[in-house]
Write an enzyme that holds these catalytic residues in place. Structure first.
Site, PDB file in Angstrom:
ATOM      1  N   LYS A 291       0.139   2.023   3.420  1.00  0.00           N
ATOM      2  CA  LYS A 291       0.030   0.664   3.742  1.00  0.00           C
ATOM      3  C   LYS A 291      -1.422   0.302   3.800  1.00  0.00           C
ATOM      4  O   LYS A 291      -1.669  -0.974   3.257  1.00  0.00           O
ATOM      5  CB  LYS A 291       0.642   0.365   5.111  1.00  0.00           C
ATOM      6  N   GLU A 313       3.930  -9.175   9.064  1.00  0.00           N
ATOM      7  CA  GLU A 313       5.117  -8.432   9.601  1.00  0.00           C
ATOM      8  C   GLU A 313       5.207  -6.912   9.630  1.00  0.00           C
ATOM      9  O   GLU A 313       4.296  -6.460   8.928  1.00  0.00           O
ATOM     10  CB  GLU A 313       6.401  -8.811   8.770  1.00  0.00           C
ATOM     11  N   SER A 580       4.993   9.069   2.055  1.00  0.00           N
ATOM     12  CA  SER A 580       4.230   8.079   2.296  1.00  0.00           C
ATOM     13  C   SER A 580       3.540   7.601   3.626  1.00  0.00           C
ATOM     14  O   SER A 580       2.724   6.919   3.843  1.00  0.00           O
ATOM     15  CB  SER A 580       5.215   6.741   2.306  1.00  0.00           C
TER      16      SER A 580
END
Lengths: 600, 256
Positions: A291, A313, A580
């Site tokens: 991210k 969000e 990830s």
């Protein structure tokens, strides 16, 4: 496929380029060339050139300070070396400038291809000679193991065959665009149109008007239109702004710990007894997931746009933590919207966000998960736009978000490609990533889309199974719809009411999928497979025990699919799995799943 | 003259919004009749959507209550068909793009024409995306209402030029819901609109009191009120008919 028009030297050449909009143009700084331009003249030409076109400086055994000066004055954004520059030269040049370096090779035999394969430059350019206007023996190219610029005698006539046979990263033309030694507008136009036509036939992945095929778009309230238009304009500007790109590259490197490793999972490979498995370690990034790639890019962009406040969000909390981190770093205000249900599942991440100075707003509506958090963040953005940037966490929402997030995340596949070529001297056979909205998957796929031999697999969260209502597998169970600003696939009922979805993974617990994935699915360029909670939890435990790596439960969905297919593949095949994120945040939830209550 | 324009032909219009099916379809029917009897010039009928991103908490909850009560698009078409037997004032649907898209745009607008719906408002369909449904709207004679927001600025002219029915002027930033005060330069916005089109301008978002309505009616052609009505329905449920009727009457008197 990108286009480079080389050897521009007259203002009219620039005017043609501005009309045709190739990705690159080249200025030749080798004095012996008939296309030589003086630096002062190049500076004037650069100013006339559309900002979205990158300029490449072409050099032959040039003094390094001349190159550095041209880069620093932003006359050129890439460096192309055509002389006898060796590895040491390139290393020394890299210390002084951050831009992309292309090394040119005159292809005469297999040896020159070997040399090109070994080059330490970012890209290589394969040429027949120094502007001779002739093509070389293209059969040699099949040995090339890395993305390359194809040059040497390309014209609008032979370009079809070149692209069809060779699939280069970019095509570079110069003498083929000239009549009597000067650039010919018609020839330039024909060449660019021929490449674009070809690109279109190949399914043309580049977005047009915010669409990927029929998917994407801007289905948002009028109140927000000005904000997304402003964002798109700013992004187009900064995307090609060298200061912005070098600032971001520095943040990636020094702050986020990039490049992330591509790790050969020897024990996992052995345990599964089939294809060789590599793990792309996005879990080792600062904040523990992919991210951060997107967030640093968007926060920097927002800052340049004069915004002082970030809203976001979050599902699992990873994007919220990354946004709170970037906000802390860049001294911006930060508000994160998180479903109340998710706040319970991911209490640790809530604490981290508070620690980083962010406000976390619990969202109680609907299913109180990621979908509702996105809706609430959109509502907040509608009421406060002037100072606020909505830092969208995935390749979803209205255009330009799917494109921007994809571009910032595409560093993942760029690195995988480079690392894989360095390690194995070839591309992987399969790339696997988990998909919620789909940002880590899009980032992992992007630079392989045109490498048709690389299979791309996205793993959706099937929850308790695609034949139950407790699932979040959008491609498997959804249908085309319009929601959260985009046209894509969504889980919904017959009247278009968005379905309450479920997955053990808060990060994949979303009823939609990014529009570019919808397009990759329809065109069959990527496949999407469902993975259940049970399979993911087993994979979570498997990777922890075999490799000593605790993956995020999201990433465990990708691992689970690799566990299924690796044993069926030959040992000389290669799978890359994108890890990830790290799994610390999930330990309590997995323990609960296994019937154990733990207290931190 | 389209049916929608008749709503603005007798002076300033008052436009109430009602979420269909909250708390049930029978109450909705009674509320529509009450609204007509008390002076409503046009009625916005909300087809509920599970995730209405342009709505504040009041209408969001009304949507969710209606859906959990089992309302569907087809039941709402049936309701309109029934109301049309004796009600002439224009009806406009207000819903979200996915409700129309999933029904099938052709089938949806065909049904609108068949039951007698005159227009449609889709808050998540901006100017850039209107081609998604506009061809079907035209085919079946349903007018697609456009929004102008405080942030529209240089977009106002192009939106106004192509607008049909009436223009929905969003009073302030944010989602639907009542507001203490409205500070947007609405006169400035409406001035630009007038330079580009003759169709009526109705102001909505955040209006709840007769005083606000009176003030804003002076600079526009009509007033739209949703959340304030839905709040009454939230509180009084199946017995909200009388109080909603009185409220609409007071608002209509204020705009005149």
């Amino acid at each position: 496929m990108k286009i480079k028009l080389c050897g521009l030297k007259r203002p009219s050449d620039i005017a043609y380029a501005n009309m045709l909009m190739p990705e690159y143009v080249g200025f030749v700084f080798a004095k012996e060339s008939k296309r030589y331009v003086e630096p002062q003249r190049a500076e004037i030409l650069r100013r006339q050139l559309n900002r979205e076109i990158m300029s490449v400086g072409v050099f032959v055994n040039e003094r390094m300070d001349t190159i550095v000066d041209l880069v620093n004055r932003q006359i050129i954004g890439l460096v192309q070396l055509h002389g006898d520059e060796d590895e040491d030269y390139i290393h020394r040049l890299r210390k002084q400038i951050k831009c992309t370096i292309i090394q040119a090779f005159r292809i005469e035999s297999k040896d020159s291809i070997d040399a090109a394969n070994k080059s330490v430059a970012d890209y290589v350019l394969l040429d027949s000679g120094k502007g001779s206007g002739e093509t070389f023996d293209w059969a040699l190219i099949k040995e090339i193991k890395r993305p390359y610029f194809l040059a040497g005698g390309l014209t609008s006539e032979n370009i079809h065959r070149a692209i069809e046979k060779l699939h280069p990263f970019a095509v570079d033309a110069s003498s083929g665009l000239e009549t009597n030694g000067i650039k010919d507008k018609q020839k330039m136009t024909d060449f660019v149109n021929a490449v674009r036509q070809r690109r279109k036939d190949d399914g043309g992945m580049t977005e047009k008007n915010g669409r990927f095929g029929m998917y994407g778009g801007q289905y948002i309230p009028e109140t927000l239109m000005h904000a997304v238009i402003e964002l798109e304009e700013a992004y187009k500007h900064y995307k090609n702004d060298m200061d912005f790109q070098s600032e971001l590259a520095e943040l990636f490197h020094a702050y986020a710990n990039r490049p992330s490793g591509l790790y050969y999972a020897k024990a996992m490979t052995k345990a599964l007894g089939g294809a060789k498995i590599y793990l792309k370690r996005e879990d080792l990034n600062h904040t523990g997931s992919h991210k951060i790639n997107n967030v640093l890019g968007q926060a920097l962009l927002a800052k340049k746009m004069g915004k002082t406040r970030l809203i976001a969000e979050t599902g699992a909390g990873q994007h919220g933590v990354a946004t709170a981190t970037a906000a802390a770093l860049m001294n911006m205000e930060c508000v994160v919207f998180m479903g109340e249900e998710d706040m319970k599942r991911q209490a640790l991440n809530v604490y981290r966000m508070h620690l980083l100075g962010a406000d976390v707003v619990p969202v109680k509506t609907g299913t109180a998960t990621l979908k509702d958090a996105v809706s609430e963040a959109l509502r907040e953005w509608t009421s406060r736009i002037e100072d606020t940037h909505y830092c969208m966490g995935s390749v979803m929402g209205p255009h330009p978000f799917p494109m921007i997030v994809r571009d910032f995340q595409s560093i993942i596949s760029k690195e995988i490609k480079e690392q894989m070529l360095a390690e194995e001297n070839r591309l992987p056979d399969v790339v696997i990533a988990c998909v919620g909205g789909g940002s880590n998957a899009m980032g992992s796929f992007y630079h392989f889309i045109e490498d048709k031999e690389v299979q791309l697999i996205g793993c959706e969260a099937a929850g308790r199974g695609v034949d139950t209502f407790e699932t979040a597998a959008t491609i498997s169970t959804g249908k085309v719809g319009i929601f959260h600003g985009m046209k894509s696939y969504f889980c919904q009922d017959t009247y278009g009411q968005i379905a309450p979805v479920y997955s053990i993974s808060a990060g994949l617990d979303y009823p939609g999928i990014g529009p570019e994935h919808a397009y990759l699915h329809d065109t069959k360029r990527a496949v999407y497979v469902p993975v259940t909670d049970e399979e993911a939890v087993k994979a979570f435990e498997f990777l922890s025990k075999t490799e000593g790596i605790i993956p995020a439960i999201e990433s465990a969905h990708a691992i689970a699919h690799a566990i299924k297919i690796a044993p069926t593949m030959d040992k000389d095949k290669i799978i890359v799995i994108t890890i990830s994120g790290r799994g610390d945040k999930d330990c309590a939830a997995i323990a609960r799943y296994r019937g154990e209550e733990i207290y931190e | 003259m389209s049916n929608i324009s008749t709503a603005f032909s007798k002076g300033k219009a008052f436009i109430p919004f009602i979420t269909c099916g909250d708390p049930d379809i029978e109450t909705t029917e009674k509320l529509v009749r009450t609204a007509v009897e008390n002076g409503a010039d046009l009625i916005e009928l909300g087809i509920p959507f599970s995730d209405p991103t342009a709505e504040g908490p009041v209408i969001l909850q009304a949507n969710l209550r209606a859906l959990s009560g089992g309302i569907t698009t087809d039941k709402i078409f049936a309701l309109v068909r029934k109301l049309r037997e004796d009600i002439q004032i224009p009806f406009v649907f207000m819903t979200y793009a996915n409700v129309v898209f999933s029904y099938g745009a052709d089938a949806f607008f065909k049904a609108c024409q068949s039951v007698g719906v005159d227009g449609i408002i889709l808050p998540d369909l901006p100017y850039e995306e209107k081609e998604e449904f506009l061809p079907y709207c035209k085919k079946y004679g349903v007018e697609l209402i456009s929004f102008i927001a405080p942030t529209s600025r240089q977009r106002i002219a192009k939106i106004a030029k192509e607008a049909e029915g009436f223009l929905y002027i969003v009073s302030s930033l944010g989602v639907t819901g009542t507001r203490q005060e409205i500070t947007t330069d609405l006169e400035g916005i409406i001035k630009v609109v007038r330079e580009n089109t003759d169709i009526p301008c109705a102001i909505g978002f955040g209006i709840s009191t007769p005083k606000q309505a009176e003030k804003l009616a002076k600079i526009s052609d009509g007033i739209i009120v949703g959340s304030a009505i839905m709040k009454l329905i939230e509180k009084h449920g199946k017995t909200s008919e009388k109080i909603v009727g009185e409220y609409i009457k007071s608002m209509k008197e204020a705009v005149l």
